[in-house]
Scaffold this motif. Structure first.
Motif, PDB file in Angstrom:
ATOM      1  N   GLN A  92     -49.412  44.537  18.300  1.00 26.17           N
ATOM      2  CA  GLN A  92     -49.449  45.593  17.280  1.00 26.17           C
ATOM      3  C   GLN A  92     -48.201  45.657  16.395  1.00 26.17           C
ATOM      4  OE1 GLN A  92     -50.716  46.725  20.704  1.00 26.17           O
ATOM      5  NE2 GLN A  92     -52.410  45.631  19.720  1.00 26.17           N
ATOM      6  N   ARG A  93     -47.357  44.648  16.453  1.00 25.80           N
ATOM      7  CA  ARG A  93     -46.179  44.612  15.583  1.00 25.80           C
ATOM      8  C   ARG A  93     -46.272  43.402  14.661  1.00 25.80           C
ATOM      9  NH1 ARG A  93     -40.728  44.511  18.485  1.00 25.80           N
ATOM     10  NH2 ARG A  93     -40.069  44.776  16.318  1.00 25.80           N
ATOM     11  N   PRO A  94     -45.883  43.541  13.393  1.00 20.81           N
ATOM     12  CA  PRO A  94     -46.026  42.429  12.446  1.00 20.81           C
ATOM     13  C   PRO A  94     -45.041  41.291  12.729  1.00 20.81           C
ATOM     14  CG  PRO A  94     -44.942  44.296  11.402  1.00 20.81           C
ATOM     15  CD  PRO A  94     -45.399  44.772  12.744  1.00 20.81           C
ATOM     16  N   ASP A  95     -45.567  40.069  12.671  1.00 14.86           N
ATOM     17  CA  ASP A  95     -44.731  38.879  12.830  1.00 14.86           C
ATOM     18  C   ASP A  95     -44.106  38.514  11.491  1.00 14.86           C
ATOM     19  OD1 ASP A  95     -45.425  38.544  15.525  1.00 14.86           O
ATOM     20  OD2 ASP A  95     -47.245  37.449  14.995  1.00 14.86           O
ATOM     21  N   GLN A  96     -42.832  38.154  11.533  1.00 14.96           N
ATOM     22  CA  GLN A  96     -42.098  37.822  10.313  1.00 14.96           C
ATOM     23  C   GLN A  96     -42.220  36.313  10.043  1.00 14.96           C
ATOM     24  OE1 GLN A  96     -40.899  40.449   8.409  1.00 14.96           O
ATOM     25  NE2 GLN A  96     -42.099  41.441  10.037  1.00 14.96           N
ATOM     26  N   PRO A 185     -38.987  32.901   7.519  1.00 13.10           N
ATOM     27  CA  PRO A 185     -37.830  33.149   6.647  1.00 13.10           C
ATOM     28  C   PRO A 185     -36.674  33.740   7.441  1.00 13.10           C
ATOM     29  CG  PRO A 185     -39.461  34.881   6.367  1.00 13.10           C
ATOM     30  CD  PRO A 185     -40.068  33.865   7.303  1.00 13.10           C
ATOM     31  N   GLY A 186     -35.488  33.673   6.879  1.00 13.64           N
ATOM     32  CA  GLY A 186     -34.326  34.261   7.528  1.00 13.64           C
ATOM     33  C   GLY A 186     -34.440  35.772   7.633  1.00 13.64           C
ATOM     34  N   GLN A 187     -33.774  36.322   8.642  1.00 11.39           N
ATOM     35  CA  GLN A 187     -33.818  37.764   8.865  1.00 11.39           C
ATOM     36  C   GLN A 187     -33.181  38.510   7.696  1.00 11.39           C
ATOM     37  OE1 GLN A 187     -32.461  39.195  12.697  1.00 11.39           O
ATOM     38  NE2 GLN A 187     -32.863  37.205  13.644  1.00 11.39           N
ATOM     39  N   GLU A 188     -33.790  39.622   7.332  1.00  9.53           N
ATOM     40  CA  GLU A 188     -33.200  40.513   6.342  1.00  9.53           C
ATOM     41  C   GLU A 188     -32.301  41.515   7.049  1.00  9.53           C
ATOM     42  OE1 GLU A 188     -36.290  42.332   4.135  1.00  9.53           O
ATOM     43  OE2 GLU A 188     -37.052  40.440   3.287  1.00  9.53           O
ATOM     44  N   ALA A 189     -31.312  42.006   6.361  1.00 11.41           N
ATOM     45  CA  ALA A 189     -30.392  42.976   6.945  1.00 11.41           C
ATOM     46  C   ALA A 189     -31.161  44.197   7.438  1.00 11.41           C
ATOM     47  CB  ALA A 189     -29.355  43.405   5.905  1.00 11.41           C
ATOM     48  N   GLY A 190     -31.009  44.510   8.715  1.00 11.12           N
ATOM     49  CA  GLY A 190     -31.701  45.643   9.302  1.00 11.12           C
ATOM     50  C   GLY A 190     -33.164  45.426   9.568  1.00 11.12           C
ATOM     51  N   SER A 192     -36.667  43.243  11.144  1.00 11.13           N
ATOM     52  CA  SER A 192     -37.140  42.817  12.453  1.00 11.13           C
ATOM     53  C   SER A 192     -36.762  41.361  12.711  1.00 11.13           C
ATOM     54  CB  SER A 192     -38.662  42.961  12.537  1.00 11.13           C
ATOM     55  OG  SER A 192     -39.169  42.357  13.716  1.00 11.13           O
ATOM     56  N   SER A 193     -36.477  41.057  13.969  1.00 10.22           N
ATOM     57  CA  SER A 193     -36.198  39.674  14.369  1.00 10.22           C
ATOM     58  C   SER A 193     -37.419  39.016  14.995  1.00 10.22           C
ATOM     59  CB  SER A 193     -35.040  39.637  15.373  1.00 10.22           C
ATOM     60  OG  SER A 193     -35.396  40.319  16.571  1.00 10.22           O
ATOM     61  N   GLN A 194     -38.588  39.695  14.941  1.00 11.08           N
ATOM     62  CA  GLN A 194     -39.804  39.170  15.564  1.00 11.08           C
ATOM     63  C   GLN A 194     -40.459  38.151  14.657  1.00 11.08           C
ATOM     64  OE1 GLN A 194     -42.687  41.754  17.704  1.00 11.08           O
ATOM     65  NE2 GLN A 194     -44.274  40.841  16.417  1.00 11.08           N
ATOM     66  N   GLY A 195     -40.043  36.881  14.836  1.00 18.16           N
ATOM     67  CA  GLY A 195     -40.790  35.827  14.158  1.00 18.16           C
ATOM     68  C   GLY A 195     -42.207  35.813  14.674  1.00 18.16           C
ATOM     69  N   VAL A 196     -42.354  35.765  15.983  1.00 18.60           N
ATOM     70  CA  VAL A 196     -43.615  35.981  16.689  1.00 18.60           C
ATOM     71  C   VAL A 196     -43.284  36.740  17.965  1.00 18.60           C
ATOM     72  CG1 VAL A 196     -45.632  34.945  17.780  1.00 18.60           C
ATOM     73  CG2 VAL A 196     -44.573  33.800  15.841  1.00 18.60           C
ATOM     74  N   GLY A 197     -44.031  37.785  18.243  1.00 22.53           N
ATOM     75  CA  GLY A 197     -43.807  38.548  19.460  1.00 22.53           C
ATOM     76  C   GLY A 197     -44.253  37.791  20.698  1.00 22.53           C
ATOM     77  N   VAL A 257     -40.927  33.749  19.238  1.00 20.54           N
ATOM     78  CA  VAL A 257     -40.030  33.101  18.280  1.00 20.54           C
ATOM     79  C   VAL A 257     -39.136  34.167  17.666  1.00 20.54           C
ATOM     80  CG1 VAL A 257     -39.830  31.806  16.130  1.00 20.54           C
ATOM     81  CG2 VAL A 257     -41.630  31.226  17.764  1.00 20.54           C
ATOM     82  N   VAL A 258     -37.837  33.939  17.718  1.00 18.94           N
ATOM     83  CA  VAL A 258     -36.855  34.817  17.088  1.00 18.94           C
ATOM     84  C   VAL A 258     -36.577  34.289  15.679  1.00 18.94           C
ATOM     85  CG1 VAL A 258     -34.502  35.704  17.217  1.00 18.94           C
ATOM     86  CG2 VAL A 258     -35.845  35.408  19.310  1.00 18.94           C
ATOM     87  N   SER A 259     -36.621  35.179  14.713  1.00 16.62           N
ATOM     88  CA  SER A 259     -36.407  34.772  13.324  1.00 16.62           C
ATOM     89  C   SER A 259     -35.042  34.119  13.152  1.00 16.62           C
ATOM     90  CB  SER A 259     -36.504  35.974  12.396  1.00 16.62           C
ATOM     91  OG  SER A 259     -37.797  36.539  12.444  1.00 16.62           O
TER      92      SER A 259
END
Length: 357
Positions: A92-96, A185-190, A192-197, A257-259
């Protein structure tokens, strides 16, 4: 966090008639039982071929937004096509990540032919008009990856002390194929770090090809470890169907996967092979020695496992893609989406359906 602690399996050694073959089979069984993940070398895919596929992925993700959105997954009841960053959900959380999905290329069934919701997974892929070479390249690449997984599946039959061809009925004709090109893509400031949960894969086997940027992590008994890229090697993991077939002797493992950090991006190609959608997972009779080590399929109320393959695949698709679920299946994805769609009662929510051994 531990780094690159996964075992390495040589596919060439598994297929060679040599004294080391039985040692490699034993190593394969241990890797699949203890970790559920391993590096695969000796697979026959050259570094140049791998780089060509990743370069094609880079060209696709660099297309203007309107070109990618023209083949957006929400247009396809078969869950094929492009997803922008945040469109796919894990728990239920969006993957980045943004991604492009294909599966077996086939005509869609007529409405009169459809008897179960999972049959709507069958259909054609979407292809971007700006990259006409993408269709032939990716379908050929998918077939090459599929051949590797079939070789591994035969090796797992030996690991489980089963007759040769024990999985043949479930894959006869063509196994279910699903491939993703993925851009993190690279993490944005502040952000989510969830590339894939954290999740498990629903099929028999998964192959992952990475560029040089780390990010994939695997849960082990000692915590999360980094499955860093190894030049030329693929990463293989066990899916839920093999866990079901082996009554939990083989292990489907949580991974994520961590962004990548800000200013850095990551490309990968993931291939998922399952039994045919109309097949039922074989419930193998294990030897007393192996059966004593089988713990049964892991029970997770949020992720019931179905022995009917199409149901197991559709469950994950509906949960991960609520926009497609809403447009083409009549309702937003729910924790148990097949509950509204006539799901079979043949599922594994605990150890009640353990095969006899």
């Amino acid at each position: 966090m531990a780094h690159s602690a996964l075992p390495t399996i040589d596919l060439a050694a598994l297929t060679a008639r040599s004294a080391t073959r039985h040692q490699m089979l034993a190593r394969l069984g241990q890797a699949a039982r203890d970790v559920g993940f391993f590096y695969l070398v000796g697979h026959g895919l050259s570094a140049a071929d791998q780089q060509e596929t990743l370069a094609l992925a880079a060209r696709f993700f660099a297309l203007p937004a309107q070109e990618k959105l023209a083949v957006q997954m929400v247009h396809s009841p078969h869950f094929r096509g492009y997803n922008r960053v945040g469109a796919e959900l894990t728990r239920q959380r969006p993957d980045q990540r943004e991604q492009f999905d294909i599966m077996n290329e086939a005509p869609a069934l007529l409405a009169a032919q459809i008897r179960a919701p999972w049959q709507r997974l069958i259909g054609p892929n979407q292809w971007p008009t700006a990259l006409p070479e993408m269709r032939s390249h990716l379908l050929a690449w998918q077939d090459r990856l599929s051949a590797i997984t079939l070789t591994l599946l035969a090796a797992f039959a030996e690991v489980l002390a089963q007759p040769a061809g024990v999985f043949d009925e479930s894959i006869r004709g063509a196994p279910y194929q699903h491939m993703k090109l993925i851009h993190y893509p690279g993490q944005e400031a502040g952000g989510s770090s969830q590339g894939v949960g954290a999740h498990k894969d629903p099929g028999y086997l998964t192959l992952v090809m990475q560029d040089g940027q780390a990010g994939l992590e695997v849960e082990t008994a000692n915590g999360w470890i980094c499955a860093a890229p190894v030049p030329g090697a693929l990463i293989v993991n066990i899916g839920e169907l093999l866990e079901l077939a082996s009554n939990g002797y083989l292990k489907a493992t949580l991974h994520r996967v961590v962004s990548p950090p800000s200013g850095v991006s990551r490309l990968s190609c993931a291939f998922f092979m399952a039994a045919r959608l109309d097949a039922t997972v074989p419930r193998l009779t294990l030897s007393p020695t192996l059966a004593a080590q089988a713990q049964g399929p892991e029970s997770d109320p949020a992720n019931p496992l179905f022995y009917q393959v199409g149901e197991n695949v559709l469950k994950g698709r509906l949960r991960s893609h609520p926009d497609v679920a809403a447009r083409h299946y009549g309702a937003p994805a729910a924790p148990h989406p097949l509950g509204q769609l006539g799901r079979s009662q043949r599922h594994a929510t605990a150890k009640a359906e353990r095969p006899s051994a």
